[in-house]
Design an enzyme around this catalytic site. Structure first.
Site, PDB file in Angstrom:
ATOM      1  N   ASP A 120     -12.052  -9.519   4.327  1.00  0.00           N
ATOM      2  CA  ASP A 120     -13.593  -9.492   3.571  1.00  0.00           C
ATOM      3  C   ASP A 120     -14.000 -10.984   3.451  1.00  0.00           C
ATOM      4  O   ASP A 120     -15.215 -11.392   3.343  1.00  0.00           O
ATOM      5  CB  ASP A 120     -13.308  -8.934   2.372  1.00  0.00           C
ATOM      6  CG  ASP A 120     -13.830  -7.393   2.505  1.00  0.00           C
ATOM      7  OD1 ASP A 120     -13.430  -6.770   3.449  1.00  0.00           O
ATOM      8  OD2 ASP A 120     -14.174  -6.797   1.462  1.00  0.00           O
ATOM      9  N   LYS A 178       3.595 -15.461   2.050  1.00  0.00           N
ATOM     10  CA  LYS A 178       3.725 -16.007   0.814  1.00  0.00           C
ATOM     11  C   LYS A 178       5.430 -16.101   0.791  1.00  0.00           C
ATOM     12  O   LYS A 178       5.997 -15.784  -0.275  1.00  0.00           O
ATOM     13  CB  LYS A 178       3.344 -15.131  -0.309  1.00  0.00           C
ATOM     14  CG  LYS A 178       3.021 -15.599  -1.552  1.00  0.00           C
ATOM     15  CD  LYS A 178       2.086 -16.871  -1.886  1.00  0.00           C
ATOM     16  CE  LYS A 178       2.482 -17.625  -3.190  1.00  0.00           C
ATOM     17  NZ  LYS A 178       1.426 -18.800  -3.527  1.00  0.00           N
ATOM     18  N   ASP A 212      -2.738 -18.475   0.221  1.00  0.00           N
ATOM     19  CA  ASP A 212      -3.557 -19.173  -0.619  1.00  0.00           C
ATOM     20  C   ASP A 212      -4.329 -20.282   0.167  1.00  0.00           C
ATOM     21  O   ASP A 212      -5.496 -20.376   0.183  1.00  0.00           O
ATOM     22  CB  ASP A 212      -3.011 -19.548  -1.847  1.00  0.00           C
ATOM     23  CG  ASP A 212      -1.485 -20.369  -1.547  1.00  0.00           C
ATOM     24  OD1 ASP A 212      -0.957 -20.325  -0.378  1.00  0.00           O
ATOM     25  OD2 ASP A 212      -0.843 -20.779  -2.720  1.00  0.00           O
ATOM     26  N   ASP A 254      -6.329  -7.306   4.121  1.00  0.00           N
ATOM     27  CA  ASP A 254      -7.756  -6.817   3.679  1.00  0.00           C
ATOM     28  C   ASP A 254      -8.406  -7.784   2.988  1.00  0.00           C
ATOM     29  O   ASP A 254      -9.409  -7.775   3.217  1.00  0.00           O
ATOM     30  CB  ASP A 254      -6.985  -5.830   2.525  1.00  0.00           C
ATOM     31  CG  ASP A 254      -8.131  -5.138   1.908  1.00  0.00           C
ATOM     32  OD1 ASP A 254      -9.115  -4.510   2.580  1.00  0.00           O
ATOM     33  OD2 ASP A 254      -8.025  -4.912   0.591  1.00  0.00           O
ATOM     34  N   TYR A 312       0.920  -1.121   0.017  1.00  0.00           N
ATOM     35  CA  TYR A 312       0.080  -0.030  -0.049  1.00  0.00           C
ATOM     36  C   TYR A 312       0.895   1.203  -0.100  1.00  0.00           C
ATOM     37  O   TYR A 312       0.385   2.508  -0.572  1.00  0.00           O
ATOM     38  CB  TYR A 312      -0.789  -0.015   1.256  1.00  0.00           C
ATOM     39  CG  TYR A 312      -2.253  -0.753   1.058  1.00  0.00           C
ATOM     40  CD1 TYR A 312      -2.326  -2.137   1.122  1.00  0.00           C
ATOM     41  CD2 TYR A 312      -3.508  -0.106   1.191  1.00  0.00           C
ATOM     42  CE1 TYR A 312      -3.297  -2.853   0.738  1.00  0.00           C
ATOM     43  CE2 TYR A 312      -4.625  -0.704   1.146  1.00  0.00           C
ATOM     44  CZ  TYR A 312      -4.385  -2.298   0.872  1.00  0.00           C
ATOM     45  OH  TYR A 312      -5.763  -2.868   0.770  1.00  0.00           O
TER      46      TYR A 312
HETATM   47  P1  NAD Z   1     -18.098  -2.720   0.271  1.00  0.00           P
HETATM   48  O1  NAD Z   1     -17.611  -3.220   1.339  1.00  0.00           O
HETATM   49  O2  NAD Z   1     -18.401  -1.103   0.278  1.00  0.00           O
HETATM   50  O3  NAD Z   1     -19.330  -3.499  -0.141  1.00  0.00           O
HETATM   51  C1  NAD Z   1     -19.474  -4.908  -0.631  1.00  0.00           C
HETATM   52  C2  NAD Z   1     -20.788  -5.389  -0.633  1.00  0.00           C
HETATM   53  O4  NAD Z   1     -21.044  -5.470   0.880  1.00  0.00           O
HETATM   54  C3  NAD Z   1     -21.746  -4.460  -1.372  1.00  0.00           C
HETATM   55  O5  NAD Z   1     -22.635  -5.714  -1.896  1.00  0.00           O
HETATM   56  C4  NAD Z   1     -22.495  -3.870   0.042  1.00  0.00           C
HETATM   57  O6  NAD Z   1     -23.855  -3.751  -0.187  1.00  0.00           O
HETATM   58  C5  NAD Z   1     -22.347  -5.076   0.888  1.00  0.00           C
HETATM   59  N1  NAD Z   1     -22.143  -4.170   2.521  1.00  0.00           N
HETATM   60  C6  NAD Z   1     -21.094  -3.565   3.065  1.00  0.00           C
HETATM   61  N2  NAD Z   1     -21.400  -3.059   4.323  1.00  0.00           N
HETATM   62  C7  NAD Z   1     -22.896  -3.209   4.382  1.00  0.00           C
HETATM   63  C8  NAD Z   1     -23.729  -2.784   5.351  1.00  0.00           C
HETATM   64  N3  NAD Z   1     -23.201  -2.302   6.532  1.00  0.00           N
HETATM   65  N4  NAD Z   1     -25.099  -3.510   5.335  1.00  0.00           N
HETATM   66  C9  NAD Z   1     -25.324  -4.159   4.339  1.00  0.00           C
HETATM   67  N5  NAD Z   1     -24.383  -4.511   3.198  1.00  0.00           N
HETATM   68  C10 NAD Z   1     -23.266  -4.226   3.216  1.00  0.00           C
HETATM   69  O7  NAD Z   1     -17.016  -2.809  -0.838  1.00  0.00           O
HETATM   70  P2  NAD Z   1     -17.050  -2.097  -2.516  1.00  0.00           P
HETATM   71  O8  NAD Z   1     -18.284  -2.164  -3.278  1.00  0.00           O
HETATM   72  O9  NAD Z   1     -15.823  -2.850  -3.062  1.00  0.00           O
HETATM   73  O10 NAD Z   1     -16.390  -0.769  -2.090  1.00  0.00           O
HETATM   74  C11 NAD Z   1     -17.189   0.577  -2.032  1.00  0.00           C
HETATM   75  C12 NAD Z   1     -16.365   1.691  -1.999  1.00  0.00           C
HETATM   76  O11 NAD Z   1     -16.013   1.693  -0.622  1.00  0.00           O
HETATM   77  C13 NAD Z   1     -14.898   1.628  -2.865  1.00  0.00           C
HETATM   78  O12 NAD Z   1     -14.958   3.168  -3.077  1.00  0.00           O
HETATM   79  C14 NAD Z   1     -13.719   1.333  -1.861  1.00  0.00           C
HETATM   80  O13 NAD Z   1     -12.811   2.051  -2.022  1.00  0.00           O
HETATM   81  C15 NAD Z   1     -14.549   1.903  -0.634  1.00  0.00           C
HETATM   82  N6  NAD Z   1     -13.928   0.993   0.810  1.00  0.00           N
HETATM   83  C16 NAD Z   1     -13.867   1.922   1.801  1.00  0.00           C
HETATM   84  C17 NAD Z   1     -13.445   1.515   2.873  1.00  0.00           C
HETATM   85  C18 NAD Z   1     -13.217   2.115   4.140  1.00  0.00           C
HETATM   86  O14 NAD Z   1     -13.704   3.260   4.346  1.00  0.00           O
HETATM   87  N7  NAD Z   1     -12.535   1.625   5.252  1.00  0.00           N
HETATM   88  C19 NAD Z   1     -13.375  -0.202   3.051  1.00  0.00           C
HETATM   89  C20 NAD Z   1     -13.716  -0.906   1.822  1.00  0.00           C
HETATM   90  C21 NAD Z   1     -13.903  -0.239   0.738  1.00  0.00           C
HETATM   91  C1  IPM Z   2     -10.422  -1.273   3.998  1.00  0.00           C
HETATM   92  C2  IPM Z   2     -10.524  -0.721   2.843  1.00  0.00           C
HETATM   93  C3  IPM Z   2      -9.092   0.195   2.437  1.00  0.00           C
HETATM   94  C4  IPM Z   2      -7.830  -0.692   2.315  1.00  0.00           C
HETATM   95  C5  IPM Z   2      -9.324   0.891   1.036  1.00  0.00           C
HETATM   96  C6  IPM Z   2     -10.567   1.702   0.977  1.00  0.00           C
HETATM   97  C7  IPM Z   2      -8.165   1.952   0.908  1.00  0.00           C
HETATM   98  O1  IPM Z   2     -10.591  -1.852   1.691  1.00  0.00           O
HETATM   99  O2  IPM Z   2     -10.323  -0.655   5.075  1.00  0.00           O
HETATM  100  O3  IPM Z   2     -10.566  -2.572   4.334  1.00  0.00           O
HETATM  101  O4  IPM Z   2      -7.621  -1.525   1.421  1.00  0.00           O
HETATM  102  O5  IPM Z   2      -7.431  -0.843   3.591  1.00  0.00           O
HETATM  103 MN    MN Z   3     -10.914  -3.777   2.738  1.00  0.00          MN
END
Ligand code: NAD
Ligand code: IPM
Ligand code: MN
Length: 347
Positions: free
Chosen positions: A245, A185, A217, A241, A139
Site C-alpha cells: 500500500d 525485522k 522500517d 501488506d 495472519y
Molecule cells: P481501501 O484500499 O479500500 O481504500 C484506501 C483508499 O484508496 C481510499 O481512499 C479509497 O477510496 C482509495 N481507493 C482504493 N481503490 C481505489 C480505486 N480502484 N479507485 C479509486 N480509489 C481507490 O482501504 P480501506 O479503506 O482501508 O479498506 C476498506 C475495506 O476494504 C476494509 O473493510 C478492508 O478490510 C477491505 N480490504 C479488502 C481488501 C481485499 O479485498 N483484498 C484489501 C484491502 C482492504
Molecule cells: C489485502 C488486504 C487483506 C490483507 C485484508 C482485507 C485481510 O489488506 O489483500 O492486502 O491484509 O491481506
Molecule cells: Mn492490504
C-alpha cells in the site's frame, strides 16, 4: 477450449470494477482460441448477507474447480467488528487454495509520472515486484486471543514456508534484474531471524542472483526515497501488506495496481491490491484499472495469452494518456465511461 473463470465481485467498489473488467475481457478475448465462461459467486460481505458465510461452501467448491479466479474486493463498515467478517472469508480462501505467493508488481508508467506526489526524477523508471508471503505469519499463527484487558497474535513461520516463498522470489528475479531483497525485522523478531537464515540458504540454489537484506522500517523509507533501486522484494505476510500500500504512492493511486496469487494447486487468483473503498463505493467513480490489469495478468499468467494482455494494457495506458482519468488521478471520468474508452481502444 473452454475455461471457467470464477468471479468474486465482493463488496464496495468490487462489483463496479469487476463489471468493467469482465466487459473488457469479453471484448478482448472474442477472437481468442479460448472461450471464457464467467461464473459469479457470493463472497465476503455479500456471502454473509446472502448465505450467512463470507466463504460459502458452493463458492469455495467453485473456486476449487476453476481455471482461474478473479476477485474484486471485500469488506466495509457494515461488517466491521461482527462475529463473521468478510476478511475471514478472504483469509480462509487463501488458505484453502494454498495461495502462498502474492505477487504485487509496482511500476510507474510514463503517463502517471506527473500524477505522483513524489518528484518525477525519483519515480521515473520505478519497476519492482513485491513477493508477499500470503498464508502464514501473524495472519494465521496460533495462539491468538482477544480479551478485555489483553490481546495477542502469534507470528509463526517454519522453514518450508520460508523456503517456498523465497524460491518463488528468486525464480521471478531470474527473469528480471536478478536482485532479491529480503525484508525482515531480524534485529528483533525470532520469526525474522529464521527467515533471514533460510533466505541465505535458498540463495545458494540461485548463484546467478544476488540476495541482500534490509530491515522493514528502513525499507519502508527507501521505497519512497529511491524506488529505482529495487528489483524483487520478498517479505512476510504483514510487512508485504503494508509495504505494497505504501508503494502505491509512487504511481499516485492504489487504483492502478493489480496482483496475482499462486499456490500449490495450480489455481491462481487475481485481485487488485486495494480494498473495497467504502468512501467512494456506489458512485461509479472508482478507478477500474487495477481490476482490468488483474484480468490481463490472468490472461498472461494462467492462459499464456500475452498478445491479448498486451492489447488490454496498451489500451488502459492510451486512455490515461489521452487525459481520460478517474478522480483518484485528478480527472472527472466515471468508471463506466473510462471502461468504454478502454474498449474503444481495443476494438
Ligand atoms: P481501501 O484500499 O479500500 O481504500 C484506501 C483508499 O484508496 C481510499 O481512499 C479509497 O477510496 C482509495 N481507493 C482504493 N481503490 C481505489 C480505486 N480502484 N479507485 C479509486 N480509489 C481507490 O482501504 P480501506 O479503506 O482501508 O479498506 C476498506 C475495506 O476494504 C476494509 O473493510 C478492508 O478490510 C477491505 N480490504 C479488502 C481488501 C481485499 O479485498 N483484498 C484489501 C484491502 C482492504
Ligand atoms: C489485502 C488486504 C487483506 C490483507 C485484508 C482485507 C485481510 O489488506 O489483500 O492486502 O491484509 O491481506
Ligand atoms: Mn492490504
Amino acid at each position: 477450449m473452454e475455461k471457467k473463470i470464477v468471479v468474486l465481485a465482493g463488496d464496495g467498489i468490487g462489483p463496479e470494477i469487476m463489471s468493467s473488467s469482465i466487459e473488457v475481457l469479453k471484448v478482448a478475448t472474442k477472437a481468442s482460441e479460448l472461450t471464457f465462461n464467467f461464473e459469479e459467486h457470493y463472497f465476503g460481505g455479500a456471502g454473509i448477507d446472502h448465505q450467512n458465510n463470507p466463504l460459502p461452501e458452493e463458492t469455495l467448491a467453485a473456486c476449487q474447480s476453476a481455471d482461474a479466479i478473479l476477485l474484486g474486493a471485500i469488506g466495509g463498515p457494515k461488517w466491521d467488528g461482527a462475529a463473521k467478517t468478510p476478511e475471514q472469508g478472504l483469509l480462509a480462501l487463501r488458505k484453502a487454495l494454498k495461495l502462498f505467493a502474492n505477487i504485487r508488481p509496482i511500476t510507474v508508467p510514463e503517463v502517471l509520472l506527473d500524477r505522483s506526489p513524489i518528484k518525477e526524477s525519483i519515480v521515473r523508471g520505478t519497476d519492482f515486484v513485491i513477493v508477499r508471503e500470503l498464508t502464514s505469519g501473524i495472519y494465521f499463527g496460533e495462539p491468538r486471543f482477544l480479551g478485555e484487558t489483553e490481546a495477542y497474535d502469534t507470528c509463526y513461520y517454519n522453514v518450508d514456508e520460508i523456503k517456498r516463498i523465497v524460491r518463488q522470489a528468486f525464480t521471478i528475479a531470474q527473469g528480471r534484474k536478478k536482485q532479491v531483497l529480503s525484508v525482515d525485522k531480524a534485529n528483533v523478531l525470532a520469526s525474522s531471524k529464521l527467515w533471514r537464515k533460510v533466505a541465505e540458504e535458498v540463495a545458494l540454489e540461485f548463484p546467478d542472483c544476488t540476495l541482500t537484506h534490509q530491515y522493514v522500517d528502513s525499507a519502508a523509507m527507501k521505497i519512497i526515497q529511491n524506488p529505482r533501486d529495487f528489483d524483487v522484494i520478498v517479505t512476510e505476510n504483514l510487512f508485504g501488506d503494508v509495504l505494497s500500500d505504501e508503494a502505491s504512492v509512487l504511481p499516485g493511486t492504489l487504483g492502478v495496481l493489480p496482483s496475482a496469487s499462486y499456490g500449490e494447486t495450480g489455481i491462481a487468483l487475481y485481485e487488485p491490491i486495494h480494498g473495497s473503498a467504502p468512501d467512494i463505493a456506489g458512485q461509479n467513480i472508482a478507478n477500474p484499472v487495477s481490476m482490468i490489469l488483474s484480468a490481463s495478468l490472468m490472461l498472461r499468467q494462467s492462459f499464456g495469452l500475452d498478445a491479448i494482455a498486451d492489447q488490454i494494457e496498451v489500451a488502459c495506458f492510451a486512455t490515461m494518456e489521452a487525459g481520460i482519468l478517474t478522480s483518484d488521478l485528478g480527472g472527472t471520468t466515471s468508471t463506466s465511461a473510462f471502461t468504454q474508452e478502454v474498449i474503444k481502444r481495443i476494438k
